[in-house]
Design a protein around this motif. Structure first.
Motif, PDB file in Angstrom:
ATOM      1  N   HIS A 207       1.005  -1.284  -0.330  1.00 35.32           N
ATOM      2  CA  HIS A 207       0.101  -0.120  -0.118  1.00 35.32           C
ATOM      3  C   HIS A 207       0.916   1.238   0.312  1.00 35.32           C
ATOM      4  CE1 HIS A 207      -4.086  -2.034   1.185  1.00 35.32           C
ATOM      5  NE2 HIS A 207      -3.525  -2.662   0.268  1.00 35.32           N
TER       6      HIS A 207
ATOM      7  N   ILE B 188       2.205   2.548  -3.470  1.00 43.29           N
ATOM      8  CA  ILE B 188       0.651   2.921  -4.494  1.00 43.29           C
ATOM      9  C   ILE B 188       0.906   4.534  -3.985  1.00 43.29           C
ATOM     10  CG2 ILE B 188      -1.985   2.905  -4.768  1.00 43.29           C
ATOM     11  CD1 ILE B 188      -1.259  -0.194  -4.071  1.00 43.29           C
ATOM     12  N   ILE B 189       0.755   4.055  -2.098  1.00 46.36           N
ATOM     13  CA  ILE B 189       0.757   5.765  -2.015  1.00 46.36           C
ATOM     14  C   ILE B 189       1.680   6.947  -1.974  1.00 46.36           C
ATOM     15  CG2 ILE B 189       0.652   7.356   0.123  1.00 46.36           C
ATOM     16  CD1 ILE B 189      -1.212   4.155   1.661  1.00 46.36           C
TER      17      ILE B 189
ATOM     18  N   ASP C 214       3.800   6.510  -4.606  1.00 52.74           N
ATOM     19  CA  ASP C 214       3.823   6.434  -6.526  1.00 52.74           C
ATOM     20  C   ASP C 214       5.541   6.082  -6.781  1.00 52.74           C
ATOM     21  OD1 ASP C 214       3.138   6.704  -8.955  1.00 52.74           O
ATOM     22  OD2 ASP C 214       3.209   8.680  -8.724  1.00 52.74           O
TER      23      ASP C 214
ATOM     24  N   ILE D 226      -3.496  -1.123  -9.508  1.00 53.35           N
ATOM     25  CA  ILE D 226      -3.825   0.153  -8.586  1.00 53.35           C
ATOM     26  C   ILE D 226      -4.574  -1.038  -7.740  1.00 53.35           C
ATOM     27  CG2 ILE D 226      -4.448   1.683  -6.663  1.00 53.35           C
ATOM     28  CD1 ILE D 226      -3.064   3.518  -9.217  1.00 53.35           C
ATOM     29  N   ASN D 227      -5.542  -1.274  -8.112  1.00 50.92           N
ATOM     30  CA  ASN D 227      -6.935  -1.912  -7.989  1.00 50.92           C
ATOM     31  C   ASN D 227      -6.532  -3.920  -6.848  1.00 50.92           C
ATOM     32  OD1 ASN D 227      -9.338  -0.320  -7.208  1.00 50.92           O
ATOM     33  ND2 ASN D 227      -9.477  -0.256  -9.552  1.00 50.92           N
ATOM     34  N   THR D 228      -5.762  -4.125  -7.735  1.00 52.52           N
ATOM     35  CA  THR D 228      -5.583  -5.627  -7.466  1.00 52.52           C
ATOM     36  C   THR D 228      -4.358  -5.448  -6.360  1.00 52.52           C
ATOM     37  OG1 THR D 228      -6.078  -6.221 -10.016  1.00 52.52           O
ATOM     38  CG2 THR D 228      -4.188  -7.489  -8.629  1.00 52.52           C
TER      39      THR D 228
ATOM     40  N   VAL E  48      -3.880  -3.108  -4.231  1.00 50.63           N
ATOM     41  CA  VAL E  48      -4.942  -2.722  -3.277  1.00 50.63           C
ATOM     42  C   VAL E  48      -5.075  -4.230  -2.755  1.00 50.63           C
ATOM     43  CG1 VAL E  48      -6.863  -1.742  -1.797  1.00 50.63           C
ATOM     44  CG2 VAL E  48      -4.935  -0.394  -3.674  1.00 50.63           C
ATOM     45  N   HIS E  49      -5.852  -4.416  -3.739  1.00 58.89           N
ATOM     46  CA  HIS E  49      -6.797  -5.828  -2.931  1.00 58.89           C
ATOM     47  C   HIS E  49      -5.616  -7.286  -2.362  1.00 58.89           C
ATOM     48  CE1 HIS E  49     -11.015  -4.137  -3.495  1.00 58.89           C
ATOM     49  NE2 HIS E  49     -10.271  -3.479  -4.590  1.00 58.89           N
TER      50      HIS E  49
END
Lengths: 326, 144
Positions: free
Chosen positions: A88, A91-92, A94, A110-112, A114-115
């Motif tokens: 995470h 992503i935050i 970048d 990104i979605n994948t 995060v999950h």
């Protein structure tokens, strides 16, 4: 050359990695092959220092041998919690690279990612309450998971204070405690508690781990100024470019010659402006002062070791301090 | 009456969330009303009912936060990731502090399966039904 930390502590890295893989592989609801499985496996096999499980296992040596296996459970949960938070964080921040390889969100989306991070956390917690000794294991998973809110608060702080050049030393320390040191303190105490150590011992070990965690974060902040992208395995000087105010920046702001170079920085500042500020910090005394500040915390950890004088685990704590002093 | 239970649970969650974080809680969810009905129907201390419903609220909202990420804007994306993480972490903090840890044995797998579904691209609507089933099972076992 010194042996790796785990060898100095007589811990097997392959056993730690085996445990981490076991948490994944024992999930019978997880399809194989699948993107999720291969992604988590890749994260585990990418390695890392495994400081958190190592600290939990050292903490476990202050409990009873009969319960030592429960410290391993804490070690597994803590490393998963850490790995999930890195997914995470990348992503935050970048940040496209992690240990020189594509970060997970860059390799997937990104979605994948995060999950997948969420899955890792959930799976570790599910795993920690599987088995026969649920009552004993409650501390391991659930109390550690309760720390997530504080880890998040550290991240919120960092987000809120991007390019805030008025950040005080106290605010920086508070953020550092929440973001890094708290988890390291929890590693030591969780391992100890899981293995049946009493509260006073666990509390001293928490203080020990927290002090080392602060020293560790400051050293990590310093690497941003002193290492190349190749050495870091991620873009160098990324903290300042993202507006993360670290200890060297706080000290550099006290220098009237550097202060204006820093105050002109913002998210849209030019590469030249960042390079100029970075060069000024590198040539100032801010890095040495930061190193000295970090040393105060390793010395604090050393003083805590006195509490354990004569304990068989005392040597292990000395080894940890020596490692963090490097 | 169960609207009151829902409101009390929302108050607990709002009190727990650090004021400065300004996390928006969208609890207008039919499934939460149904959970409030279910939990309200059991004979147990009201404080326990509120804790259990608060945990259900947190897991529902936490899952939804990560299903609606703001991809175009790094600042908003970061906020939505952190908000989801924070709400999920809060379930554990709340359950541990109020001695409702055994509920977590039910909730962790639900949260995990929600991630499996999200990664597969499947609908997460089934999560609400699973949550209701597991909470009922928990109440049947531990409501006395």
């Amino acid at each position: 050359m010194n042996k790796p930390l785990h060898e100095q502590l007589h811990l097997s890295m392959s056993e730690i990695n085996k445990l981490l893989l076991h948490i994944l592989q024992s999930d019978h609801e997880l399809q194989r092959p699948s993107l999720l499985y291969s992604s988590v496996e890749r994260l585990i096999l990418a390695g890392g220092k495994r400081l958190r499980p190592i600290m939990a296992l050292v903490g476990g040596r202050f409990g009873t041998p009969e319960r030592a296996h429960l410290a391993w459970k804490a070690a597994g949960v803590l490393e998963y919690l850490h790995m999930a938070s890195l997914v995470h964080d990348d992503i935050i921040d970048d940040s496209p690279l992690r240990r020189g390889k594509q970060a997970l969100h860059a390799a997937t989306d990104i979605n994948t990612a995060v999950h997948i991070g969420n899955y890792m956390l959930a799976r570790a917690l599910e795993w920690s309450t599987e088995g026969e000794s649920i009552e004993e294991d409650f501390y391991t998973g659930t109390e550690l998971a309760a720390l997530i809110t504080e880890l998040c608060e550290g991240e919120y702080d960092q987000l809120q204070h991007r390019f805030n050049f008025n950040l005080t030393l106290e605010q920086y320390l508070e953020k550092t405690k929440r973001k890094t040191a708290l988890l390291m303190g929890a590693c030591m105490s969780a391992g100890a508690k899981a293995a049946g150590a009493d509260e006073a011992v666990a509390d001293q070990l928490y203080q020990f781990g927290e002090a080392l965690g602060i020293a560790f974060q400051i050293q990590d902040d310093l690497l941003d100024f002193t290492s190349s992208s190749e050495q870091l395995g991620k873009p160098s000087a990324a903290d300042l470019r993202r507006g993360n105010i670290t200890l060297p920046v706080i000290y550099a702001l006290e220098d009237e010659r550097i202060k204006p170079l820093l105050l002109q920085l913002h998210s849209g500042a030019s590469e030249e402006q960042f390079d100029e500020a970075l060069a000024a910090i590198r040539h100032s005394d801010a890095l040495d002062r930061s190193r000295q500040f970090a040393e105060q915390y390793t010395l604090k950890a050393k003083r805590i070791i006195e509490y354990f004088a004569g304990h068989p685990g005392e040597r292990d704590l000395q080894v940890l301090v020596a490692y963090f002093l490097k | 009456m169960n609207n009151n239970l829902l409101q009390d649970a929302l108050n607990v969650v709002n009190e727990l969330i650090h004021m400065q974080l300004h996390i928006e809680l969208d609890v207008k969810d039919r499934a939460l009303y149904e959970l409030a009905e279910l939990i309200g129907s059991y004979r147990m201390a009201r404080s326990r009912k509120i804790t259990i419903l608060s945990c259900c609220m947190l897991i529902s909202v936490g899952i939804r936060k990560h299903r609606k990420l703001q991809l175009g804007d790094n600042e908003r994306l970061a906020r939505s990731i952190l908000d989801g993480d924070y709400l999920i972490g809060m379930i554990y903090r709340l359950a541990v502090s109020r001695k409702e840890q055994k509920l977590l044995v039910k909730l962790s797998p639900i949260y995990k399966r929600a991630q499996l579904k999200a990664i597969d691209g499947s609908d997460v609507k089934g999560v609400a039904a699973e949550l209701k089933r597991e909470v009922k099972d928990y109440l049947d076992q531990y409501s006395a």
